[in-house]
Structures are given as structure tokens and as C-alpha cells.
Scaffold this motif. Sequence first.
Motif, PDB file in Angstrom:
ATOM      1  N   THR A 139       0.855  -1.180   0.000  1.00 47.20           N
ATOM      2  CA  THR A 139       0.000   0.000   0.000  1.00 47.20           C
ATOM      3  C   THR A 139       0.895   1.235   0.000  1.00 47.20           C
ATOM      4  OG1 THR A 139      -0.169   0.169   2.415  1.00 47.20           O
ATOM      5  CG2 THR A 139      -1.779  -1.232   1.287  1.00 47.20           C
ATOM      6  N   ALA A 140       0.446   2.285  -0.682  1.00 47.45           N
ATOM      7  CA  ALA A 140       1.306   3.458  -0.857  1.00 47.45           C
ATOM      8  C   ALA A 140       0.474   4.726  -0.946  1.00 47.45           C
ATOM      9  CB  ALA A 140       2.155   3.308  -2.120  1.00 47.45           C
ATOM     10  N   GLY A 141       1.110   5.835  -0.599  1.00 49.06           N
ATOM     11  CA  GLY A 141       0.492   7.139  -0.772  1.00 49.06           C
ATOM     12  C   GLY A 141      -0.480   7.498   0.334  1.00 49.06           C
ATOM     13  N   PRO A 142      -1.151   8.631   0.177  1.00 53.43           N
ATOM     14  CA  PRO A 142      -2.129   9.071   1.172  1.00 53.43           C
ATOM     15  C   PRO A 142      -3.508   8.514   0.867  1.00 53.43           C
ATOM     16  CG  PRO A 142      -1.940  10.732  -0.532  1.00 53.43           C
ATOM     17  CD  PRO A 142      -1.005   9.599  -0.932  1.00 53.43           C
ATOM     18  N   THR A 143      -4.426   8.711   1.775  1.00 46.40           N
ATOM     19  CA  THR A 143      -5.840   8.556   1.438  1.00 46.40           C
ATOM     20  C   THR A 143      -6.480   9.935   1.483  1.00 46.40           C
ATOM     21  OG1 THR A 143      -6.547   8.148   3.724  1.00 46.40           O
ATOM     22  CG2 THR A 143      -5.946   6.233   2.371  1.00 46.40           C
ATOM     23  N   VAL A 144      -7.604  10.061   0.793  1.00 43.57           N
ATOM     24  CA  VAL A 144      -8.345  11.317   0.720  1.00 43.57           C
ATOM     25  C   VAL A 144      -9.745  11.064   1.261  1.00 43.57           C
ATOM     26  CG1 VAL A 144      -9.405  12.963  -0.867  1.00 43.57           C
ATOM     27  CG2 VAL A 144      -7.022  12.284  -1.186  1.00 43.57           C
ATOM     28  N   GLU A 145     -10.111  11.770   2.314  1.00 42.69           N
ATOM     29  CA  GLU A 145     -11.401  11.579   2.963  1.00 42.69           C
ATOM     30  C   GLU A 145     -12.266  12.818   2.714  1.00 42.69           C
ATOM     31  OE1 GLU A 145     -11.588   8.598   4.037  1.00 42.69           O
ATOM     32  OE2 GLU A 145      -9.439   8.202   4.004  1.00 42.69           O
ATOM     33  N   THR A 182     -10.137   6.634  -0.711  1.00 38.85           N
ATOM     34  CA  THR A 182     -10.420   6.683   0.723  1.00 38.85           C
ATOM     35  C   THR A 182      -9.785   5.521   1.478  1.00 38.85           C
ATOM     36  OG1 THR A 182     -12.444   5.365   0.569  1.00 38.85           O
ATOM     37  CG2 THR A 182     -12.647   7.746   0.176  1.00 38.85           C
ATOM     38  N   ALA A 183      -9.755   5.663   2.798  1.00 44.88           N
ATOM     39  CA  ALA A 183      -9.241   4.584   3.652  1.00 44.88           C
ATOM     40  C   ALA A 183     -10.073   3.319   3.501  1.00 44.88           C
ATOM     41  CB  ALA A 183      -9.223   5.048   5.106  1.00 44.88           C
ATOM     42  N   HIS A 184     -11.374   3.492   3.377  1.00 49.07           N
ATOM     43  CA  HIS A 184     -12.243   2.320   3.229  1.00 49.07           C
ATOM     44  C   HIS A 184     -11.951   1.590   1.917  1.00 49.07           C
ATOM     45  CE1 HIS A 184     -15.678  -0.276   3.835  1.00 49.07           C
ATOM     46  NE2 HIS A 184     -16.131   0.030   2.614  1.00 49.07           N
ATOM     47  N   ALA A 205       0.043   6.093   4.020  1.00 46.42           N
ATOM     48  CA  ALA A 205      -0.304   6.982   5.129  1.00 46.42           C
ATOM     49  C   ALA A 205      -1.821   7.107   5.150  1.00 46.42           C
ATOM     50  CB  ALA A 205       0.356   8.335   4.955  1.00 46.42           C
ATOM     51  N   VAL A 206      -2.461   6.210   5.863  1.00 42.19           N
ATOM     52  CA  VAL A 206      -3.926   6.113   5.859  1.00 42.19           C
ATOM     53  C   VAL A 206      -4.507   7.057   6.909  1.00 42.19           C
ATOM     54  CG1 VAL A 206      -5.883   4.544   6.052  1.00 42.19           C
ATOM     55  CG2 VAL A 206      -3.688   3.701   5.189  1.00 42.19           C
ATOM     56  N   ALA A 207      -5.544   7.789   6.519  1.00 38.57           N
ATOM     57  CA  ALA A 207      -6.195   8.690   7.467  1.00 38.57           C
ATOM     58  C   ALA A 207      -6.758   7.905   8.648  1.00 38.57           C
ATOM     59  CB  ALA A 207      -7.315   9.460   6.771  1.00 38.57           C
ATOM     60  N   ASP A 208      -6.529   8.410   9.842  1.00 37.09           N
ATOM     61  CA  ASP A 208      -7.062   7.753  11.039  1.00 37.09           C
ATOM     62  C   ASP A 208      -8.546   8.052  11.237  1.00 37.09           C
ATOM     63  OD1 ASP A 208      -4.611   6.585  11.808  1.00 37.09           O
ATOM     64  OD2 ASP A 208      -3.946   8.496  12.651  1.00 37.09           O
ATOM     65  N   TYR A 209      -8.964   9.213  10.743  1.00 34.45           N
ATOM     66  CA  TYR A 209     -10.356   9.619  10.913  1.00 34.45           C
ATOM     67  C   TYR A 209     -10.886  10.172   9.593  1.00 34.45           C
ATOM     68  CZ  TYR A 209      -9.451   9.247  15.915  1.00 34.45           C
ATOM     69  OH  TYR A 209      -9.133   8.771  17.164  1.00 34.45           O
ATOM     70  N   SER A 231     -17.319  22.887  12.967  1.00 41.96           N
ATOM     71  CA  SER A 231     -16.953  21.619  13.594  1.00 41.96           C
ATOM     72  C   SER A 231     -17.277  20.469  12.653  1.00 41.96           C
ATOM     73  CB  SER A 231     -17.723  21.425  14.906  1.00 41.96           C
ATOM     74  OG  SER A 231     -17.377  22.434  15.834  1.00 41.96           O
ATOM     75  N   LEU A 232     -16.397  19.506  12.634  1.00 44.52           N
ATOM     76  CA  LEU A 232     -16.619  18.291  11.848  1.00 44.52           C
ATOM     77  C   LEU A 232     -16.759  17.115  12.793  1.00 44.52           C
ATOM     78  CD1 LEU A 232     -14.020  18.596   8.923  1.00 44.52           C
ATOM     79  CD2 LEU A 232     -16.513  18.780   8.743  1.00 44.52           C
ATOM     80  N   ASP A 233     -17.730  16.280  12.555  1.00 47.43           N
ATOM     81  CA  ASP A 233     -17.895  15.042  13.324  1.00 47.43           C
ATOM     82  C   ASP A 233     -17.113  13.952  12.598  1.00 47.43           C
ATOM     83  OD1 ASP A 233     -18.690  13.084  15.024  1.00 47.43           O
ATOM     84  OD2 ASP A 233     -20.722  12.897  14.204  1.00 47.43           O
ATOM     85  N   LEU A 234     -16.034  13.492  13.209  1.00 49.55           N
ATOM     86  CA  LEU A 234     -15.153  12.513  12.573  1.00 49.55           C
ATOM     87  C   LEU A 234     -15.352  11.134  13.178  1.00 49.55           C
ATOM     88  CD1 LEU A 234     -11.816  14.576  12.447  1.00 49.55           C
ATOM     89  CD2 LEU A 234     -13.570  14.370  10.676  1.00 49.55           C
ATOM     90  N   ALA A 235     -15.280  10.144  12.331  1.00 50.95           N
ATOM     91  CA  ALA A 235     -15.362   8.751  12.767  1.00 50.95           C
ATOM     92  C   ALA A 235     -14.032   8.056  12.470  1.00 50.95           C
ATOM     93  CB  ALA A 235     -16.507   8.038  12.051  1.00 50.95           C
ATOM     94  N   LYS A 236     -13.664   7.136  13.325  1.00 48.92           N
ATOM     95  CA  LYS A 236     -12.417   6.422  13.135  1.00 48.92           C
ATOM     96  C   LYS A 236     -12.505   5.517  11.914  1.00 48.92           C
ATOM     97  CE  LYS A 236      -8.921   3.999  15.860  1.00 48.92           C
ATOM     98  NZ  LYS A 236      -8.621   3.383  17.183  1.00 48.92           N
ATOM     99  N   THR A 237     -11.458   5.533  11.085  1.00 50.28           N
ATOM    100  CA  THR A 237     -11.424   4.655   9.907  1.00 50.28           C
ATOM    101  C   THR A 237     -10.952   3.259  10.309  1.00 50.28           C
ATOM    102  OG1 THR A 237      -9.150   5.293   9.382  1.00 50.28           O
ATOM    103  CG2 THR A 237     -10.917   6.588   8.364  1.00 50.28           C
ATOM    104  N   THR A 238     -11.144   2.305   9.421  1.00 49.93           N
ATOM    105  CA  THR A 238     -10.667   0.945   9.675  1.00 49.93           C
ATOM    106  C   THR A 238      -9.151   0.925   9.736  1.00 49.93           C
ATOM    107  OG1 THR A 238     -12.554   0.017   8.515  1.00 49.93           O
ATOM    108  CG2 THR A 238     -10.658  -1.427   8.814  1.00 49.93           C
ATOM    109  N   ASP A 239      -8.604   0.339  10.776  1.00 53.40           N
ATOM    110  CA  ASP A 239      -7.151   0.151  10.889  1.00 53.40           C
ATOM    111  C   ASP A 239      -6.778  -1.017   9.979  1.00 53.40           C
ATOM    112  OD1 ASP A 239      -4.544  -0.504  11.575  1.00 53.40           O
ATOM    113  OD2 ASP A 239      -4.840  -0.120  13.711  1.00 53.40           O
TER     114      ASP A 239
END
Length: 402
Positions: free
Chosen positions: A194-200, A254-256, A277-281, A299-307
Motif C-alpha cells: 500500500t502506498a500514498g495518502p488517502t483522501v477523505e 479513501t481509507a475504506h 499513510a492512511v487517514a485515522d479519521y 466543527s466536523l464530526d469525525l469517525a475512526k477509519t478501519t485500521d
Amino acid sequence: MNLKGKKILLGVSGSIAAYKSALLVRLLVKAEAEVRVVMSQSAKEFITPLTLSTLSKNPVLLSFTKSETGEWNNHVELGLWADLMIIAPATAKTLSKCATGHCDDLLTAIYFSARCPVYFAPAMDVDMFRHPSTQQNMRQLVAYGNFFVYPEHGELASGLIGDGRLAEPENIIKVLDSHFAKQPSAVSKRVLITAGPTVEPIDPVRFISNRSSGKMGYAMAEAFAAAGAQVTLVSGPTHLKAFNANISTVHVETAHQMFEAAEDHFGESDLVIFAAAVADYAPRVVAEQKIKKQGDSMSLDLAKTTDIAGTLGPGKRNGQLIIGFALETENELAHAHDKLVRKNFDYIVLNSLNDPGAGFAHDTNKITVIDKNNNVQQFDLKSKDEVARDILNLVLAQWNEA
């Protein structure tokens, strides 16, 4: 060495790095290869044919005819003679001619006549190497079935520092010697990276991401593919492209999406490298329309992404290797070791943002590798291509012990 008795045709094009071709010839001869050298006319401005003919113990070829006798240098015969051809240094012009079918001298005529494997070792300034036309020509040459000894990171003739420096002759020899091994060192292996960032996404125009360029993951994909592995590269958004035909790239955002792609290929992989580098939220709700500016705060309501690594790692099967990455800013070794244990890694590669030239966006990296037995190995600052080869060698050593 595997080069013993091999017929090697060395092409030298007009670059200041041509001075290194003398050492390359000497090392090939020392390895008991039979060497013949063909030079472009511009290469003579940087190194003399006499030098290379003396070292190779064969006349250097410069043109279609021998000027003193009018005898023909048969480019077809030369192309059939060689067990392997390498053009080192290969300039941007030479890469362009070979990629586009522009045959106007003996060197390119031999290339187009060669039935043997052909390697290119580029040498040029950093901006020339990064230029889209150069990168496209390299991709085209790989698509034709050619191979590359990629340039190294360092100080260039211009005074700039970056990628484009001709690989050191000793490193070129290692690549060529490996080519003649009975089989590539990782030919039967399947590798997931896996490589690169994720975009949420927040809304149709905004998103949460990070500074990852994907360079380290892509460099590892190239290194393992060059060793013969079948590589699946799950990549977040990046401007990078994979060269080697052994690399199958799955593009995600996305992380998902990255988790789903990694999960699809996890079970079949002999080696898994979690370098993204996967987004944590991620935003819990994505707005369907652009969010308008209202008030002094938002304000943003953030949810934890899948580890991804934490979810897949515990399912590691016998014989499967997993490598994780950790980017830390404090208590680096302790945090990295904790991550290694929690996620069932065999190795973890530690980057510290406290090390100049390491981490995101750089062409270089400085790593510390910790294994599951708590052995720690530190490496110097190197180009990411060189770091990738260091990681490849660690894995190959592990596989050879199995």
C-alpha cells in the motif's frame, strides 16, 4: 559471479557521467565477462575510446564503418552477439531515440537490432530526469521489455542535489550479475504494497488528507518487481506511475477503499508492506453540496477509519511476512515497537520527522528497521530507491533462510 563468460555490450552516450564507464568496464572484465564497447560520437568528448578499448581489450566501435579500412561494423551481428546490452550512461536524448524509433547512429542501430535483454542506466540533471517526457520515454522502454538501473540520489554536475546521478558501477554490476542468476530472486513471490495518502471527502470540493507523496511505496514496488515478484500496488492519490510490467496498480482514494483492496489481495500475498499513510479519521457524514462559510467556526464530526494493518495483521498465515511503517516525532523506538507487536508485524520501518531529509515529500529517507525479535538495524540517509533495495535485501535474506 554469474557474469563469467557472458558477452556484454556496453553503450556509452554523451554525458559527464561517461567517466564512470571506465570503472564499469574494468569491473565487468574482472568478473570475467567478455566486453565490447560502442560509443556515441558525443561520448568521445567525455572519455577517450583509447581508454575503453584498453580496459575492454577490444576495439571501441564508433560508427558504421572503420574509417581507416572502410570495413563495416555490422550492427545486426553485434546485436546478435551479446548476451546482454547496457547503455550506461543513457542520456535523455538516447532514451528518447530508443523510445521513439529514432535510429541515427551505430549505438541506436545496435539497440534496435539486439535480441538480448537491454538495460538502461540513465544519467542527467534532476529536472531533466523528472521531466514528463523523460518519464514517459522510460515507461515506453519498459513497456517494450527493457530494464532500468535507476539513477541514484546525490550531488549532480550542475551542483544541484537530487535523483539523476548515474548508478555507481558497483551497483550496476550487482544488477547485471543478478540478471544472470538461474532465476530472479523473488520470481515465485506475490507482494502486496500500500502506498500514498488517502483522501477523505468533507464535501464535493474539500477533503482531509496528509503530505504523503507515495514515493517510498512506489520505490519498493519497483524494487520487488525488478527482483521478479508479482506486485499488487494499492495506491492512494499521487502523481506517480509504476514502470515495471510486474506491477499491477489498484487506484483508490479513501481509507475504506484501500482496506477493501488490501483485503482482496492479502490472503494470496507472500509479503505485505503497509507503507500508505492512511487517514485515522474521516468525516462521519459527507455533504452532498459545498458547505458554505457560516459564522466564525466550524466543527466536523469525525469517525475512526478501519485500521487496515491492525485488522489484517492478526490473520497472517504461516510463512507470510508483514512489514509496517511508522512515522514518529517522539519516543520513536518505543512507539514503533508497540505498533509492531499490536499489529503482528515481522518488521517495522521507522521514520523520524526529526531526521532531516526523511519522511514525507522528500526524495530521500533515513530508516531504522525493527524485527519481531527486537533486533534494531539503522541505515544512513539514502535515496528512496536505495532504501527500497535495502528493504528488498532484508526480505530476501529472510526468504533464503526459510
